[in-house]
Structure formats: C-alpha cells, structure tokens
Design a protein around this motif. Structure first.
Motif, mmCIF file in Angstrom:
data_model
loop_
_atom_site.group_PDB
_atom_site.id
_atom_site.type_symbol
_atom_site.label_atom_id
_atom_site.label_comp_id
_atom_site.label_asym_id
_atom_site.label_seq_id
_atom_site.Cartn_x
_atom_site.Cartn_y
_atom_site.Cartn_z
ATOM 1 N N THR A 76 -3.343 -7.717 -5.137
ATOM 2 C CA THR A 76 -2.218 -7.051 -4.467
ATOM 3 C C THR A 76 -1.579 -6.018 -5.377
ATOM 4 O O THR A 76 -1.280 -4.893 -4.966
ATOM 5 C CB THR A 76 -1.167 -8.085 -4.042
ATOM 6 O OG1 THR A 76 -1.748 -9.009 -3.116
ATOM 7 C CG2 THR A 76 0.027 -7.408 -3.374
ATOM 8 N N LEU A 77 -1.368 -6.384 -6.633
ATOM 9 C CA LEU A 77 -0.753 -5.449 -7.578
ATOM 10 C C LEU A 77 -1.637 -4.233 -7.809
ATOM 11 O O LEU A 77 -1.139 -3.111 -7.949
ATOM 12 C CB LEU A 77 -0.477 -6.155 -8.902
ATOM 13 C CG LEU A 77 0.171 -5.292 -9.989
ATOM 14 C CD1 LEU A 77 1.510 -4.739 -9.503
ATOM 15 C CD2 LEU A 77 0.357 -6.090 -11.273
ATOM 16 N N SER A 78 -2.928 -4.428 -7.839
ATOM 17 C CA SER A 78 -3.839 -3.311 -8.093
ATOM 18 C C SER A 78 -3.819 -2.282 -6.966
ATOM 19 O O SER A 78 -4.243 -1.147 -7.156
ATOM 20 C CB SER A 78 -5.270 -3.825 -8.293
ATOM 21 O OG SER A 78 -5.785 -4.377 -7.083
ATOM 22 N N LEU A 79 -3.311 -2.671 -5.802
ATOM 23 C CA LEU A 79 -3.220 -1.744 -4.667
ATOM 24 C C LEU A 79 -1.958 -0.893 -4.713
ATOM 25 O O LEU A 79 -1.816 0.050 -3.935
ATOM 26 C CB LEU A 79 -3.255 -2.526 -3.346
ATOM 27 C CG LEU A 79 -4.549 -3.299 -3.042
ATOM 28 C CD1 LEU A 79 -4.387 -4.086 -1.744
ATOM 29 C CD2 LEU A 79 -5.745 -2.367 -2.960
ATOM 30 N N SER A 80 -1.047 -1.205 -5.611
ATOM 31 C CA SER A 80 0.194 -0.442 -5.721
ATOM 32 C C SER A 80 -0.116 0.981 -6.174
ATOM 33 O O SER A 80 -0.981 1.208 -7.017
ATOM 34 C CB SER A 80 1.151 -1.101 -6.719
ATOM 35 O OG SER A 80 1.510 -2.397 -6.289
#
Length: 405
Positions: free
Chosen positions: A231-235
């Motif tokens: 999820t964080l990598s999609l920021s």
C-alpha cells in the motif's frame, strides 16, 4: 450727412471739432460721448473672461483625462498584483501543508524501517523551505496602496495623477516580486515531496529484508507487513494518506517483531536450536511459500516412543502459505535422515499450493500420496517420507512432482 448743432461745420477737407474745444460752453455732447466708452470695456472684459474660462475648461478636461488614464492603469496593476499575491499565497499554503506532513513523518518514525540518510535529506529540504516561506510571507505582508476618491478640480487632479503613477509602479514591482517568488515556493514544496517520498520508499523497500530477518513471525503478521508495504509503495505524494500508510507499515513491523518473540518464547528450551534448524531446512525446500511452525509433544497421534508426527494446513488463496506442526521428537532426532524425510513429506503438502493442478486433491489418500511422491522427487527415500504410513505413490505422481518447485 447732417452735422450736430454743437459742432461747427468744417470747410471742405477740414475737421469738425466739438464746441468745447473751440470755446463753446460745456454741454451734453461730451457727456454723450463718455457714455459710449464703458460699453467697449465691458465687451473686452467679457471676451477675456470667456477666453480664461475656456482655457480653464481645457485644463480641467486635460486633468480629468490624465487622471482617468492613470486610474485605469492603477486598476489593472492592482488586479494583476492581487492575482500574483493570490498565486503566491496558495503556493505558500501548500508548502506549509507539505512541511507539516514532513514534520509529522519525522516525528512518528521510530527508525524501524527507514533509512537515516533519507531522513537527513528530508530534514534539509524542510529547513530550506523554511527560509523560502519566510521570504514569501514578507512579500505577502505588503499592504497594497489605495487609489482613494477622485478629486474634483484640476489643481488636485494633477497631483493625484502623479500619485497614481507612483502607486502603479509600486504595484507592478510587488507583482514582479511575487511572480518571481512563486516558482521558488513551488520548488521548495517539490523538494520536500520528493525527499519525503524517497524516505517513505526506503521503508516500503526495507519491508522484505525486515521479513527475512524475522522468519519466526506468524504468517498473519508477515502477510500484514507485506500488504502494508504494498500500500505504501503505491503512494505518489507526501500527504496525510501516505503518512497513514507509513504508520500502518510501521505498526505491522512492530507486530512482526512481537509475534516472533512470542513464537521463539514458545520454542525455547533445550530443543530451540534444533527446531530452528528444522524450520530453516523446510523453508529451503519450498522457496516462495510462507511457512509457520508449531511444536507439540504429540502431533497426529505420534511423537512418543521415538515416533514422529507431522500435520500441515495450507491455503489455496494468495499468498502461498501453510502452517506445519511437528512433534518434538522430530527435533530430538534431528538431523537423522528419517527426520529429514518426514519434514520433506510435510513440505510436500505445503508446496502443493503452487502446484494445485498437478494432482487429485479430492481424497485424503491422493493428498498423502502426492506429499510422499514430492518427498521422493526431492531425493528423500527413507520410509518416513510417507511410504511407511501411506504406501508407495503412483509413478505418475512422482513424475508430476518433479515439476513442482
């Protein structure tokens, strides 16, 4: 032409003179002539007044037109300056918001996953942005001039016009300064955003290595860590949403550590090292499959009098994962070949999540035959590979098992 009574007729070619010049007594003629002289003066006075009035009117018109032209220029400059200030104010507000998020990120970071160098870069970007914000706030604090009311008379209009020209030049200077500062504010915001995203990226990237460093954590906690990192990598930008994603990842990492400590505590004692060696061996046989281990004295009705027992639970859904339960006797007899063969059988169940279509999983017998065949395909021929308990598997299963790695 008749000659007035008080004038002596002149000879031909001569001049007629008033009687008082030639000695006649003062009478009505001089008075009559003196009454005609003021009329000419009045005419000249009126004409002069008209000329002056006209000149004053022209000056008034000129003053009005000059003022109106200056006022129009002032209005344009005022509107342009307000627009420039509005753009700068918006950019400064965005920079302040980004700076606040960056500060929240640094304050919330426990250093579990992030890179210290990336943190220093972010702090430097925030410090530089503070100076840029200070300059922008100084510009925005400038008070815009007021044109005031238009004067009525030309002697006031001329002075007011000059003042408008000066105010217009001042406004244009303010607009130029604001227009020049807006890109600097935007660059500062972009610098923080870029440094912040790089900072968060180190955390998302580090999750994989963090998982590998905590192999004894429970599967559910490892899966939560993976999902949070994904999820964080999609920021794409530094905002409250990305901060929330980072905090979720950090919490997941903390939970991985907590669950590993709990698992190690359960496995503690004289068999701890042997148990960890067994688990490492099992993981080496099934790369890509998330394995969790439980240890008990008796498993699947075996574990006493030198017997060994194993039980595996796996899930067909993503990610590939399984829980392998082993009797303490497996660790007690480690690294005997029979102990390795039994572990290989259990891993055969676990790795089937990667090879679901290679065998018939509709009956318990075929499931056990598959796990036995897989252990054989991996070179473990001791009867503890499942042959002793479930019989020799079909050659077709063994051939298929070679393709499941």
């Amino acid at each position: 032409m008749s000659v007035p009574a008080d004038i002596t007729a002149p000879p031909r070619g001569g001049h007629a003179l008033p009687a008082h010049i030639v000695g006649a007594s003062a009478g009505g003629s001089p008075a009559a002539r003196s009454r005609r002289r003021p009329r000419r003066g009045i005419v000249l006075g009126v004409a002069g007044a008209v000329v002056i009035a006209g000149a004053l009117g022209a000056v008034q018109v000129t003053a009005n037109l000059g003022y109106d032209d200056a006022a129009s220029g002032f209005d344009d400059a005022y509107e342009s300056t307000q627009s420039s200030f509005s753009a700068l104010d918006g950019a400064t507000a965005q920079l302040a918001e980004t700076t606040e998020v960056a500060n929240q990120l640094v304050a919330a970071d426990a250093g579990t996953l992030t890179d210290p160098t990336a943190k220093e870069t972010l702090n430097a970007a925030v410090a530089a942005a503070g100076e840029t914000q200070s300059t922008a706030h100084g510009l925005l604090a400038a008070e815009l001039p007021d044109a005031g009311e238009k004067p009525a008379f030309f002697w006031d209009l001329f002075g007011a016009t000059e003042q408008l020209h000066a105010q217009t030049a001042h406004l244009e200077g303010l607009a130029e300064d604001a227009d020049a500062e807006s890109p600097a504010v935007g660059d500062a915001d972009a610098a923080i955003d870029g440094a912040g995203m790089a900072y968060l990226g180190t955390a998302a990237t580090a999750a994989s290595a963090f998982e590998a460093a905590h192999l004894s954590a429970r599967n559910d906690d490892v899966i939560a860590l993976r999902e949070a990192a994904g999820t964080l990598s999609l920021s794409t930008t530094l905002d409250t949403t990305s901060i929330d994603s980072f905090l979720a990842l950090q919490d997941a990492a903390n939970q991985v550590v907590a669950s590993e400590q709990a698992e190690l505590a359960e496995k503690g004692g004289p068999l701890l090292n042997a148990r960890l060696e067994v688990e490492a061996f099992a993981r080496s046989l099934a790369p890509g499959v998330l394995l969790e281990f439980d240890w008990n004295p008796i498993v699947n009705n075996a574990g006493f009098n030198g017997s060994m027992g194993g039980l595996t639970t796996w899930w067909w859904d993503e990610p590939d994962r399984a829980v392998i339960e082993l009797s303490n006797s497996v660790a007690e007899q480690w690294p005997a070949e029979r102990s390795r063969a039994l572990v290989a059988h259990e891993v055969g169940h676990a790795i089937s999540v990667k090879c679901e279509d290679m065998y018939d999983s509709s009956t318990q017998d075929s499931i056990e035959k598959w796990a036995t065949a897989w252990a054989i395909s991996m070179g473990f021929t001791d009867d503890a590979n499942g042959v002793w308990a479930y019989g020799y598997p079909p050659q077709s299963y063994i051939d298929a098992a070679y393709g499941c790695r």
